[in-house]
Design a protein around this motif. Structure first.
Motif, PDB file in Angstrom:
ATOM      1  N   ASP A   1       0.854  -1.188   0.000  1.00 11.89           N
ATOM      2  CA  ASP A   1       0.000   0.000   0.000  1.00 11.89           C
ATOM      3  C   ASP A   1       0.890   1.239   0.000  1.00 11.89           C
ATOM      4  O   ASP A   1       1.183   1.810   1.048  1.00 11.89           O
ATOM      5  CB  ASP A   1      -0.906  -0.013   1.236  1.00 11.89           C
ATOM      6  N   PRO A   2       1.346   1.671  -1.165  1.00 11.22           N
ATOM      7  CA  PRO A   2       2.295   2.783  -1.209  1.00 11.22           C
ATOM      8  C   PRO A   2       1.685   4.085  -0.718  1.00 11.22           C
ATOM      9  O   PRO A   2       0.455   4.274  -0.758  1.00 11.22           O
ATOM     10  CB  PRO A   2       2.663   2.875  -2.694  1.00 11.22           C
ATOM     11  N   LEU A   3       2.535   4.964  -0.246  1.00 10.36           N
ATOM     12  CA  LEU A   3       2.089   6.305   0.105  1.00 10.36           C
ATOM     13  C   LEU A   3       1.612   7.021  -1.161  1.00 10.36           C
ATOM     14  O   LEU A   3       2.044   6.689  -2.269  1.00 10.36           O
ATOM     15  CB  LEU A   3       3.235   7.085   0.744  1.00 10.36           C
ATOM     16  N   PRO A   4       0.743   8.013  -1.041  1.00  7.74           N
ATOM     17  CA  PRO A   4       0.239   8.708  -2.232  1.00  7.74           C
ATOM     18  C   PRO A   4       1.309   9.462  -3.010  1.00  7.74           C
ATOM     19  O   PRO A   4       1.174   9.679  -4.216  1.00  7.74           O
ATOM     20  CB  PRO A   4      -0.801   9.679  -1.658  1.00  7.74           C
ATOM     21  N   GLY A   5       2.382   9.879  -2.336  1.00 10.22           N
ATOM     22  CA  GLY A   5       3.424  10.661  -2.987  1.00 10.22           C
ATOM     23  C   GLY A   5       3.179  12.148  -2.841  1.00 10.22           C
ATOM     24  O   GLY A   5       2.039  12.604  -2.690  1.00 10.22           O
ATOM     25  N   VAL A   6       4.251  12.926  -2.869  1.00 10.54           N
ATOM     26  CA  VAL A   6       4.132  14.376  -2.727  1.00 10.54           C
ATOM     27  C   VAL A   6       3.751  14.992  -4.068  1.00 10.54           C
ATOM     28  O   VAL A   6       3.901  14.381  -5.125  1.00 10.54           O
ATOM     29  CB  VAL A   6       5.436  14.998  -2.194  1.00 10.54           C
ATOM     30  N   ASP A   7       3.262  16.218  -4.033  1.00 10.03           N
ATOM     31  CA  ASP A   7       2.831  16.901  -5.255  1.00 10.03           C
ATOM     32  C   ASP A   7       3.991  17.560  -5.990  1.00 10.03           C
ATOM     33  O   ASP A   7       3.964  17.670  -7.220  1.00 10.03           O
ATOM     34  CB  ASP A   7       1.777  17.952  -4.906  1.00 10.03           C
ATOM     35  N   VAL A   8       4.978  18.007  -5.242  1.00  8.96           N
ATOM     36  CA  VAL A   8       6.157  18.642  -5.830  1.00  8.96           C
ATOM     37  C   VAL A   8       7.390  18.110  -5.119  1.00  8.96           C
ATOM     38  O   VAL A   8       7.452  18.111  -3.883  1.00  8.96           O
ATOM     39  CB  VAL A   8       6.106  20.178  -5.689  1.00  8.96           C
ATOM     40  N   LEU A   9       8.366  17.660  -5.894  1.00 11.97           N
ATOM     41  CA  LEU A   9       9.654  17.228  -5.347  1.00 11.97           C
ATOM     42  C   LEU A   9      10.742  17.759  -6.270  1.00 11.97           C
ATOM     43  O   LEU A   9      10.796  17.393  -7.447  1.00 11.97           O
ATOM     44  CB  LEU A   9       9.727  15.705  -5.250  1.00 11.97           C
ATOM     45  N   ILE A  10      11.589  18.640  -5.748  1.00 15.24           N
ATOM     46  CA  ILE A  10      12.646  19.261  -6.543  1.00 15.24           C
ATOM     47  C   ILE A  10      13.934  19.250  -5.730  1.00 15.24           C
ATOM     48  O   ILE A  10      13.939  19.650  -4.561  1.00 15.24           O
ATOM     49  CB  ILE A  10      12.313  20.721  -6.912  1.00 15.24           C
ATOM     50  N   GLY A  11      15.020  18.808  -6.340  1.00 15.10           N
ATOM     51  CA  GLY A  11      16.287  18.818  -5.624  1.00 15.10           C
ATOM     52  C   GLY A  11      17.421  18.268  -6.448  1.00 15.10           C
ATOM     53  O   GLY A  11      17.365  18.202  -7.682  1.00 15.10           O
ATOM     54  N   GLY A  12      18.477  17.857  -5.747  1.00 14.01           N
ATOM     55  CA  GLY A  12      19.685  17.366  -6.382  1.00 14.01           C
ATOM     56  C   GLY A  12      19.712  15.858  -6.475  1.00 14.01           C
ATOM     57  O   GLY A  12      18.757  15.160  -6.128  1.00 14.01           O
ATOM     58  N   GLY A  13      20.852  15.357  -6.950  1.00 14.17           N
ATOM     59  CA  GLY A  13      21.063  13.923  -7.101  1.00 14.17           C
ATOM     60  C   GLY A  13      21.156  13.461  -8.530  1.00 14.17           C
ATOM     61  O   GLY A  13      21.512  12.306  -8.800  1.00 14.17           O
ATOM     62  N   PHE A  14      20.847  14.345  -9.482  1.00  9.40           N
ATOM     63  CA  PHE A  14      20.893  13.972 -10.893  1.00  9.40           C
ATOM     64  C   PHE A  14      22.321  13.582 -11.293  1.00  9.40           C
ATOM     65  O   PHE A  14      23.293  14.240 -10.925  1.00  9.40           O
ATOM     66  CB  PHE A  14      20.426  15.148 -11.760  1.00  9.40           C
ATOM     67  N   GLY A  15      22.439  12.498 -12.049  1.00  7.78           N
ATOM     68  CA  GLY A  15      23.727  12.111 -12.602  1.00  7.78           C
ATOM     69  C   GLY A  15      24.663  11.406 -11.646  1.00  7.78           C
ATOM     70  O   GLY A  15      25.811  11.124 -12.001  1.00  7.78           O
ATOM     71  N   VAL A  16      24.206  11.109 -10.433  1.00  9.01           N
ATOM     72  CA  VAL A  16      25.053  10.395  -9.473  1.00  9.01           C
ATOM     73  C   VAL A  16      24.766   8.906  -9.623  1.00  9.01           C
ATOM     74  O   VAL A  16      23.819   8.376  -9.037  1.00  9.01           O
ATOM     75  CB  VAL A  16      24.787  10.862  -8.031  1.00  9.01           C
ATOM     76  N   ASP A  17      25.559   8.226 -10.426  1.00 10.41           N
ATOM     77  CA  ASP A  17      25.331   6.816 -10.729  1.00 10.41           C
ATOM     78  C   ASP A  17      26.346   5.938 -10.013  1.00 10.41           C
ATOM     79  O   ASP A  17      27.541   6.254  -9.974  1.00 10.41           O
ATOM     80  CB  ASP A  17      25.427   6.573 -12.237  1.00 10.41           C
ATOM     81  N   VAL A  18      25.866   4.844  -9.429  1.00 13.04           N
ATOM     82  CA  VAL A  18      26.734   3.888  -8.743  1.00 13.04           C
ATOM     83  C   VAL A  18      26.298   2.473  -9.097  1.00 13.04           C
ATOM     84  O   VAL A  18      25.130   2.224  -9.405  1.00 13.04           O
ATOM     85  CB  VAL A  18      26.699   4.081  -7.211  1.00 13.04           C
ATOM     86  N   GLU A  19      27.237   1.552  -9.040  1.00 13.25           N
ATOM     87  CA  GLU A  19      26.940   0.153  -9.351  1.00 13.25           C
ATOM     88  C   GLU A  19      26.513  -0.636  -8.124  1.00 13.25           C
ATOM     89  O   GLU A  19      25.728  -1.582  -8.221  1.00 13.25           O
ATOM     90  CB  GLU A  19      28.168  -0.513  -9.990  1.00 13.25           C
ATOM     91  N   ASN A  20      27.042  -0.256  -6.952  1.00 13.88           N
ATOM     92  CA  ASN A  20      26.737  -0.984  -5.722  1.00 13.88           C
ATOM     93  C   ASN A  20      26.522   0.001  -4.588  1.00 13.88           C
ATOM     94  O   ASN A  20      27.131   1.075  -4.553  1.00 13.88           O
ATOM     95  CB  ASN A  20      27.887  -1.929  -5.345  1.00 13.88           C
ATOM     96  N   ASP A  21      25.659  -0.372  -3.657  1.00 14.81           N
ATOM     97  CA  ASP A  21      25.451   0.438  -2.457  1.00 14.81           C
ATOM     98  C   ASP A  21      24.849  -0.465  -1.389  1.00 14.81           C
ATOM     99  O   ASP A  21      23.635  -0.658  -1.319  1.00 14.81           O
ATOM    100  CB  ASP A  21      24.531   1.620  -2.745  1.00 14.81           C
ATOM    101  N   GLN A  22      25.704  -1.030  -0.544  1.00 14.97           N
ATOM    102  CA  GLN A  22      25.252  -2.003   0.445  1.00 14.97           C
ATOM    103  C   GLN A  22      24.267  -1.405   1.443  1.00 14.97           C
ATOM    104  O   GLN A  22      23.418  -2.114   1.985  1.00 14.97           O
ATOM    105  CB  GLN A  22      26.457  -2.582   1.184  1.00 14.97           C
ATOM    106  N   GLY A  23      24.364  -0.097   1.670  1.00 18.25           N
ATOM    107  CA  GLY A  23      23.467   0.539   2.619  1.00 18.25           C
ATOM    108  C   GLY A  23      22.019   0.566   2.180  1.00 18.25           C
ATOM    109  O   GLY A  23      21.129   0.851   2.986  1.00 18.25           O
ATOM    110  N   GLN A  24      21.772   0.263   0.903  1.00 17.68           N
ATOM    111  CA  GLN A  24      20.404   0.324   0.388  1.00 17.68           C
ATOM    112  C   GLN A  24      19.730  -1.042   0.298  1.00 17.68           C
ATOM    113  O   GLN A  24      18.610  -1.150  -0.213  1.00 17.68           O
ATOM    114  CB  GLN A  24      20.390   1.012  -0.976  1.00 17.68           C
TER     115      GLN A  24
END
Length: 535
Positions: free
Chosen positions: A310-333
């Motif tokens: 049962d996913p959350l409805p989601g926000v109406d606006v989301l703006i920020g950074g993180g574009f172009g940050v690509d990784v192959e592995n991330d154990q924390g996730q």
């Protein structure tokens, strides 16, 4: 209207000051940490009291005689116990959980627009340093201060105070895949000792070792951005790393999600990655702040590790950074991590796109195009098409380019091999190479992002918006006072964008603005005059 403060420095002395301090390892005008003879001995957070500014309401209900720190019963409710040396019968400060209560009060009296600006990592000392650098004068030594727009604005009833940021505890261990807690209570408990930390943010008698969480006599835990943001948005203390879960890992509903169920529109804006701790805590639930892709799924209304069926409805606006940050592995996730973008899974980006049937009009960093123009156009199209808005920008480190003290974006670089970046946090948050012209042109400013969010949310009858100048924290982790001042001024410009919108729409009677921080750092200003205009 909030007037833009004029920067009076005609050259760039603060950049030179930072460069020299970084090179020599010392500065007569200040230092980070408890070692006056070393410029950069501490790159983490502190337990300093942090500022709270309100516009459209007062702090009377949570400060002075109403401070939770005057009542053992209230402290026990807040922390689950009465922390050692924390009860203070004369406390004037509040707790950051009171910011949640202020939001509740605003709704109760009929406000229909709640806007929070959370300057991640900003404390009274860095605010004062930025004000001095902006005006060229040392105008105050205590209190609210003057020089920045949010200090000087009087277009609405306004108040000022300070709050405690300590978490419930640090040292909690968790399982991201199981969304479970292994050791409730962790290894170090929170609290605030005013005799060691100070009774006000400008109290010169503070024990710096205590504020760093390193006092053997009173080792109160120092918060991270996740525990503190959870406090701001849910009114609950929790452990460091928690995203809107309590000390046992149970989900807590934040104010934004609660208001959304009552018909409010929700917006989230940040100068750092969209699924970083502070934007995450506006809406998502997770036992770990580092589970970025699942946090983004919550924010964008998709099934996640925390909301599998049962996913959350989601926000109406989301703006920020993180574009172009690509990784192959991330154990924390966890096991469901997808190689590709670290902060928003590529499959999520595809699914939410209105061009293929999703609910979000997408605004992404685009080669050769102005970021401000791309975002403004997408906002207009979102309104016209009755879509939500998702904006995704940034440089390879994940944040928007730092503005520096003089208003440009030419920070002092600290290459990985530099002695200044041997510290893990400094290495992570230092600027490694100069920004390219494309980095500047293809990214909007935080003020641009704020205006775009208001363009969309302003079409709704009721909305809740959080704007985070998150790069203040990143600059402080890097022990870079030039970037810190610039980031505060960038956030100040976002504040001006907010009040200009309120004035243009004549909605102060239905709007509350709360401007605060989630925690402080430990910059010690020893020569304020060094940041003022030379005679």
């Amino acid at each position: 209207m909030a007037a833009e403060p004029a920067v009076v420095l005609s050259v760039d002395p603060i950049r030179s000051m930072q460069a020299e301090a970084q090179h020599s390892g010392r500065a007569s005008w200040g230092h980070w940490g408890d070692q006056p003879d070393r410029y950069d001995s501490w790159s983490n957070h502190s337990n300093r009291l942090v500022p709270v500014y309100t516009f459209g309401m007062t702090l009377q209900s949570v400060t002075g005689k109403n401070s939770v720190y005057r009542s053992a019963k209230d402290l026990a409710r807040l922390y689950g116990r009465v922390p050692d040396n924390t009860l203070n019968p004369t406390a004037n400060y509040c707790d950051q959980t009171d910011v949640y209560r202020l939001q509740q009060e605003a709704v109760a009296v009929g406000k229909t627009r709640i806007i929070l600006l959370v300057f991640d990592g900003m404390d009274w000392t860095t605010t004062r340093t930025a004000a001095i650098a902006t005006t060229g004068t040392v105008a105050y030594r205590e209190g609210r201060g003057t020089g920045l727009s949010f200090q000087d604005y009087r277009g609405a009833p306004t108040d000022y105070g300070a709050c405690v940021t300590s978490p419930a505890n640090s040292g909690t261990l968790f399982d991201v895949d199981a969304q479970a807690i292994h050791n409730p209570g962790g290894t170090a408990a929170g609290g605030y000792d005013p005799l060691r930390g100070g009774v006000s943010p400008w109290d010169a008698g503070g024990d710096l070792r205590y504020l760093m969480g390193r006092s053997r006599e009173q080792p109160h835990a120092v918060t991270d951005s996740a525990a503190s943001a959870t406090s701001l948005f849910t009114g609950r203390k929790t452990y460091n790393d928690a995203i809107n879960v309590d000390v046992r890992g149970n989900p807590i509903e934040p104010a934004a999600a609660m208001l959304q169920r009552q018909g409010w529109a929700i917006g989230v804006v940040s100068s750092v990655p969209v699924s970083h701790a502070t934007p995450a805590c506006t809406y998502a639930n997770n036992v770990s702040r580092d589970d970025y892709q699942d946090i983004a799924r919550d924010l964008l209304g998709l099934k996640s590790i925390s909301h599998k069926t049962d996913p959350l409805p989601g926000v109406d606006v989301l703006i920020g950074g993180g574009f172009g940050v690509d990784v192959e592995n991330d154990q924390g996730q966890g096991r469901n991590f997808e190689p590709g973008n670290k902060y928003v899974a590529d499959s999520t980006l595809q699914e939410i796109d209105s061009a293929v049937g999703g609910r979000y009009r997408m605004a992404l960093r685009t080669p050769g195009q102005s970021g401000a123009t791309v975002l403004a156009k997408a906002a207009a199209e979102a309104v016209a098409g009755k879509h939500r808005l998702f904006g995704f920008f940034g440089i390879p480190e994940g944040n928007l380019p730092f503005q520096t003290a003089d208003g440009d974006s030419i920070p002092v670089n600290a290459p990985p091999e530099s002695p200044d970046t041997q510290d893990a946090l400094k290495k992570k948050y230092s600027v490694g190479s100069p920004y390219t012209p494309a980095d500047i042109n293809e990214n909007p400013t935080l003020a641009d992002m704020t205006r775009a969010a208001l363009d969309v949310l302003g079409t709704k009858q009721r909305f809740w918006l959080m704007v985070e100048p998150g790069d203040v924290d990143w600059a402080c982790h890097a022990n870079n006072i030039d970037n810190c001042i610039g980031a505060i001024r960038s956030g100040d410009a976002a504040f001006r964008a907010v009040v200009e919108w309120i004035e243009r729409t004549d909605t102060w009677n239905t709007t509350v603005v709360i401007l605060t921080s989630d925690h402080g750092h430990l910059f010690v200003l020893t020569e304020p005059e060094a940041f003022a205009t030379p005679d």
